[in-house]
Write an enzyme that holds these catalytic residues in place. Structure first.
Site, PDB file in Angstrom:
ATOM      1  N   SER A 129      13.384   5.444  -7.650  1.00  0.00           N
ATOM      2  CA  SER A 129      14.340   5.494  -6.540  1.00  0.00           C
ATOM      3  C   SER A 129      14.469   4.164  -5.800  1.00  0.00           C
ATOM      4  O   SER A 129      13.526   3.382  -5.717  1.00  0.00           O
ATOM      5  CB  SER A 129      13.931   6.585  -5.551  1.00  0.00           C
ATOM      6  N   ASN A 243      12.868  15.926 -16.136  1.00  0.00           N
ATOM      7  CA  ASN A 243      13.055  17.333 -16.495  1.00  0.00           C
ATOM      8  C   ASN A 243      11.716  18.059 -16.563  1.00  0.00           C
ATOM      9  O   ASN A 243      11.598  19.221 -16.150  1.00  0.00           O
ATOM     10  CB  ASN A 243      13.779  17.448 -17.839  1.00  0.00           C
ATOM     11  N   GLN A 282       6.502  48.747  10.014  1.00  0.00           N
ATOM     12  CA  GLN A 282       7.292  48.776   8.794  1.00  0.00           C
ATOM     13  C   GLN A 282       8.149  47.520   8.630  1.00  0.00           C
ATOM     14  O   GLN A 282       8.293  46.993   7.513  1.00  0.00           O
ATOM     15  CB  GLN A 282       8.188  50.011   8.765  1.00  0.00           C
ATOM     16  N   GLU A 366      12.351  14.653  -6.876  1.00  0.00           N
ATOM     17  CA  GLU A 366      12.551  14.956  -8.300  1.00  0.00           C
ATOM     18  C   GLU A 366      13.772  15.847  -8.533  1.00  0.00           C
ATOM     19  O   GLU A 366      13.782  16.701  -9.419  1.00  0.00           O
ATOM     20  CB  GLU A 366      11.280  15.548  -8.924  1.00  0.00           C
TER      21      GLU A 366
END
Length: 390
Positions: A129, A243, A282, A366
């Site tokens: 980068s 990847n 709940q 990434e």
């Protein structure tokens, strides 16, 4: 946490995961808060990573590594992330980016020289980068020049993970800017090369103990033998490596989410309001159930992508889905954990605020979530991803 499906892990894999998790709790856990506040990872812990074999999981045994699978590396990242995501990303970059790139693209001599070091005592970093080159990774301004007996590289790299600790950088520069991305080439750069320097460390929101620095190259002299792969093949090396790396980030995110749910569940059992533990309400039960379900879905995606990679089958779409789902799940589950803790969850007294900070980077580095969506959409529209099972 929910019980893992029996088909997910073999006994050996489960033992490995539990071993790394115990190590993380015993050795890394006591220092997590201090490292986060200081923004510095303890070097003796990295040395222990090497001693445990975590820094060379896929490195072949002939080079001093463990000769393990990509899936094993993913399990290590997940286990470490349940305790400290900064520890996880150090091991992740070492294995899924640096060692993987060398294993696929390095010459035999480069493997003997550098894979051995990566397995034994050398931290690796991946410098791609730049200020104007993020999601558009190939709009890079760093250039390389062939000087006959060497290459000279000039430019700046940003957001380089492991930069302060690294003894080896896989660095990308354009050797032929007129050719666009086809001029991008990968180089193996050591920090002692003339003209190379590591700059300031970023003061980050999360994974603060993991070093993220800028690099400056001022006519940095790189020996000819340190070309990685072939001239102009850097774009292919970067794409294929990232990847695989995205699955590792998915594992990191998975570990963060698992830890956040674990802390939230334990706190909900202890915290009482209106005369009963809040876990008895709940509404909160439904919240926990949704968190657990989202985590299980992310786990299956991450594990599936890693299994496909090890099997030598296509995994591009699956890796994008795994990273997208796991990273978004980590952010959402960590935020919900803070909510369950209430006011104290917003303080540093409890670990969920750190997990909340650490989670966010998973949707960015990434490949951002939008980039993963773009990858999935392209494959879907082109027919590369099937809607119905075949």
């Amino acid at each position: 946490m929910p019980q893992r499906a029996l088909t997910d892990l073999s006994e050996e894999e489960r033992f490995f995961f539990d071993t790394v998790r115990r190590f993380s709790l015993d050795r890394v856990g006591p220092h997590v808060r201090e490292m986060d506040e200081e923004g510095r990872f303890r070097p003796e812990l990295i040395q222990e990573f090497f001693e445990l074999g975590l820094m060379g999981i896929e490195v072949p045994e002939e080079f001093g590594g463990q000769g393990g699978s990509f899936f094993t590396a993913v399990l290590a990242v997940e286990a470490l992330a349940t305790v400290d995501p900064s520890a996880a990303v150090i091991v992740d970059v070492q294995n899924t980016l640096v060692a993987n790139a060398l294993a696929h693209w390095a010459s035999d001599e480069q493997k003997r020289r550098y894979l051995t070091k990566l397995a034994r005592d050398t931290v690796g970093a991946y410098a791609l980068s730049e200020a104007g080159s993020g999601s558009d990774a190939f709009a890079m301004a760093t250039t390389a020049h062939d000087r006959g007996d060497r290459y000279e590289i000039s430019g700046r790299k940003l957001w380089t993970t492991n930069a302060q600790e690294a003894g080896l950088f896989i660095l990308f520069a354009n050797l032929n800017p007129e050719a666009g991305h086809r001029g991008i080439t990968a180089f193996l750069v050591e920090p002692g090369f003339p003209g190379f320097s590591v700059g300031r460390k970023e003061d980050k929101l999360g994974i603060r103990a993991s070093s993220t620095c800028e690099l400056t190259l001022d006519a940095c002299r790189v020996p000819k033998e340190n070309l990685l792969g072939e001239v102009g093949r850097g774009y292919k090396i970067a794409i294929e490596t990232l990847n695989e790396g995205r699955i590792g980030i998915g594992a990191q995110a998975l570990g963060i989410a698992e830890a956040a749910l674990d802390h939230a569940l334990r706190y909900a059992r202890e915290r009482k309001q209106f005369g009963q533990p809040i876990v008895e309400f709940q509404g909160l039960q439904f919240q926990l159930a949704q968190m657990a379900s989202d985590i299980e879905a992310a786990r299956l995606l991450v594990y599936n992508a890693a299994r496909l990679k090890d099997a030598g089958r296509p995994f591009l779409t699956e890796a994008a889905m795994a990273k997208l789902t796991a990273s978004e799940t980590a952010v959402r589950v960590a935020a919900q954990a803070v909510d369950i803790f209430g006011g104290v969850g917003f303080t540093k007294e409890y670990p969920v605020e750190k997990l909340y900070r650490d989670a966010k980077i998973c949707t960015i580095y990434e490949g951002t979530s939008n980039m993963q969506l773009q990858t999935i959409a392209k494959r879907l529209i082109s027919g590369g991803t099937k809607v119905l099972p075949t």
